[in-house]
Scaffold this active site. Structure first.
Site, PDB file in Angstrom:
ATOM      1  N   GLY A  39       1.027  -1.061  -0.245  1.00  0.00           N
ATOM      2  CA  GLY A  39      -0.269   0.345   0.304  1.00  0.00           C
ATOM      3  C   GLY A  39       0.597   0.690  -0.250  1.00  0.00           C
ATOM      4  O   GLY A  39       0.323   2.006  -0.951  1.00  0.00           O
ATOM      5  N   THR A 222       1.568  -7.627 -15.633  1.00  0.00           N
ATOM      6  CA  THR A 222       2.415  -7.903 -15.479  1.00  0.00           C
ATOM      7  C   THR A 222       3.470  -8.402 -15.816  1.00  0.00           C
ATOM      8  O   THR A 222       3.075  -9.249 -14.624  1.00  0.00           O
ATOM      9  CB  THR A 222       2.873  -6.798 -14.693  1.00  0.00           C
ATOM     10  OG1 THR A 222       3.013  -6.874 -12.712  1.00  0.00           O
ATOM     11  CG2 THR A 222       1.962  -4.856 -14.883  1.00  0.00           C
ATOM     12  N   ASP A 249      17.634  -4.811  -8.371  1.00  0.00           N
ATOM     13  CA  ASP A 249      16.523  -4.961  -6.903  1.00  0.00           C
ATOM     14  C   ASP A 249      15.018  -5.008  -7.719  1.00  0.00           C
ATOM     15  O   ASP A 249      14.682  -4.321  -8.082  1.00  0.00           O
ATOM     16  CB  ASP A 249      16.925  -4.273  -6.010  1.00  0.00           C
ATOM     17  CG  ASP A 249      15.897  -4.910  -4.623  1.00  0.00           C
ATOM     18  OD1 ASP A 249      14.988  -5.770  -5.016  1.00  0.00           O
ATOM     19  OD2 ASP A 249      16.123  -4.152  -3.537  1.00  0.00           O
ATOM     20  N   GLY A 254       6.507  -4.241  -9.215  1.00  0.00           N
ATOM     21  CA  GLY A 254       4.728  -4.289  -9.525  1.00  0.00           C
ATOM     22  C   GLY A 254       3.972  -2.542  -8.968  1.00  0.00           C
ATOM     23  O   GLY A 254       3.115  -2.759  -9.469  1.00  0.00           O
ATOM     24  N   ASP A 255       4.935  -2.531  -7.696  1.00  0.00           N
ATOM     25  CA  ASP A 255       4.075  -1.859  -6.833  1.00  0.00           C
ATOM     26  C   ASP A 255       3.771  -0.260  -7.734  1.00  0.00           C
ATOM     27  O   ASP A 255       3.415   0.457  -7.727  1.00  0.00           O
ATOM     28  CB  ASP A 255       4.413  -1.356  -5.228  1.00  0.00           C
ATOM     29  CG  ASP A 255       4.160  -2.921  -4.697  1.00  0.00           C
ATOM     30  OD1 ASP A 255       3.200  -3.591  -5.093  1.00  0.00           O
ATOM     31  OD2 ASP A 255       5.426  -3.046  -4.042  1.00  0.00           O
ATOM     32  N   GLY A 290      16.245  -0.999  -2.588  1.00  0.00           N
ATOM     33  CA  GLY A 290      14.317  -0.811  -1.650  1.00  0.00           C
ATOM     34  C   GLY A 290      13.651  -0.664  -2.386  1.00  0.00           C
ATOM     35  O   GLY A 290      13.361  -0.860  -3.511  1.00  0.00           O
TER      36      GLY A 290
HETATM   37  O1  RIB Z   1       5.707  -5.649  -2.860  1.00  0.00           O
HETATM   38  C1  RIB Z   1       6.887  -4.844  -2.125  1.00  0.00           C
HETATM   39  C2  RIB Z   1       6.728  -5.173  -0.804  1.00  0.00           C
HETATM   40  O2  RIB Z   1       5.639  -6.437  -0.396  1.00  0.00           O
HETATM   41  C3  RIB Z   1       7.477  -4.954  -0.257  1.00  0.00           C
HETATM   42  O3  RIB Z   1       7.696  -3.459   0.165  1.00  0.00           O
HETATM   43  C4  RIB Z   1       6.975  -5.760   1.640  1.00  0.00           C
HETATM   44  O4  RIB Z   1       7.016  -4.300   2.379  1.00  0.00           O
HETATM   45  C5  RIB Z   1       5.698  -6.530   0.908  1.00  0.00           C
HETATM   46  O5  RIB Z   1       5.166  -5.675   1.007  1.00  0.00           O
END
Ligand code: RIB
Length: 305
Positions: A39, A222, A249, A254-255, A290
């Site tokens: 989130g 994706t 990394d 995806g986020d 990160g």
């Molecule tokens: O999508 C990556 C995230 O998945 C990480 O930041 C970790 O906290 C998990 O929630």
């Protein structure tokens, strides 16, 4: 307004020569602490592109240093955190190993995220301009309630079906599809979602098509270096390539795609362009360690004209 209802975690990350299998131990020279949670990651990704004050985060952290840091980090990224609640449970924590190719394995200790509640979401949040962004790291019932309220207010629901729960039922996926406008999944999640509702597609593209039809929604898959594919409710297929990079990394890639897409859709950017921007933003993220550190600011994404 982009509204993210989801998890906030602190990520403890070890770089390992190889991700250990069951019963195995590997040694890493050290570890790093990063801000994470799907989130919070998606909120930061959206805010870096949409700008300060355009993204609101709703979720829960513990009354601890990790929670204070997670809130402060969101604020520093221009995310409104006034509705982030502090509870007695500890702040969510993710234990992440990253191997030499940039691939990762993640275990999330959910903690405070499991106390997130529909009562954290005031009615005033929902309107036709609301773009709600959901994942699967807070309880399903309040997330579904948030989606229903957004749909009732003629807003837009983006649901990232990640991580797929261990016990994802047919009823859950059916309910989710009914209130979602954009379903975002990776290749495995696409097949898992299709299987949960009794479909048996040949591959993830067929799964996307069947999910789009079943839900009357747009399904976006994706696929990392293979870019992204979208299938609309009418069966139209769109594709966007991923820039060629050497990842350091992939955590949070995806986020980053989800956040960038949310920010573009809130600006009514056409889907094809939004997919291209999402793929570029996600690739840029992979160049730094990160979840959030490599998420690009608007000016760094060349495909945003
Ligand atoms: O999508 C990556 C995230 O998945 C990480 O930041 C970790 O906290 C998990 O929630």
């Amino acid at each position: 307004m982009i509204l993210v209802f989801g998890s906030l975690n602190i990520d403890l990350v070890a770089q390992v020569p190889v991700i250990p299998g069951p019963g195995r131990t590997v040694l890493a020279p050290s570890y790093e602490t990063h801000f994470g949670g799907k989130g919070a990651n998606q909120a930061v990704a959206a805010a870096r592109i949409a700008g300060p004050g355009q993204v609101r985060m709703v979720g829960r952290v513990g009354r601890d240093g990790f929670g204070d840091g997670a809130i402060e980090n969101l604020r520093a990224n221009g995310v409104d955190t006034n509705l982030v609640v502090k509870t007695d449970e500890p702040t969510g924590c993710a234990f992440i190993t990253v191997d030499q190719s940039g691939e990762n394995a993640i275990t999330v200790a959910s903690g405070a995220n499991l106390t997130a509640s529909a009562s954290d979401l005031p009615a005033a949040l929902f309107g036709p301009d609301t773009v709600l962004v959901l994942q699967m790291e807070v309880p399903f019932a309040p997330a579904l309630e948030a989606a229903r309220r957004t749909t009732a207010a003629s807003g837009t629901v983006i649901w990232n079906l990640a991580p797929v729960p261990e016990h994802m039922t047919r009823e859950m996926v059916t309910e989710l599809l009914a209130v979602t406008d954009y379903l975002l999944v990776n290749e495995h999640e696409a097949l898992d979602a299709a299987a949960a509702v009794g479909l048996d597609p040949a591959d993830c593209e067929a799964a996307a098509a069947e999910l789009a039809k079943a839900g009357g929604l747009t399904c976006i898959v994706t696929a990392g270096a293979q870019g992204a594919l979208a299938v609309t409710r009418h069966g139209t297929r769109l594709r966007a390539p991923a820039p060629s990079i050497t990842p350091i990394d992939t955590t949070g890639a995806g986020d980053t795609f989800v956040g960038a897409l949310a920010s573009m859709l809130s600006e009514k950017v056409p889907l094809q362009k939004s997919l291209e921007i999402g793929c570029e933003a996600a690739a840029l993220k992979c160049l730094k360690a990160g979840s959030q550190d490599g998420m690009p600011a608007r000016g760094a994404v060349k495909s945003i004209a």
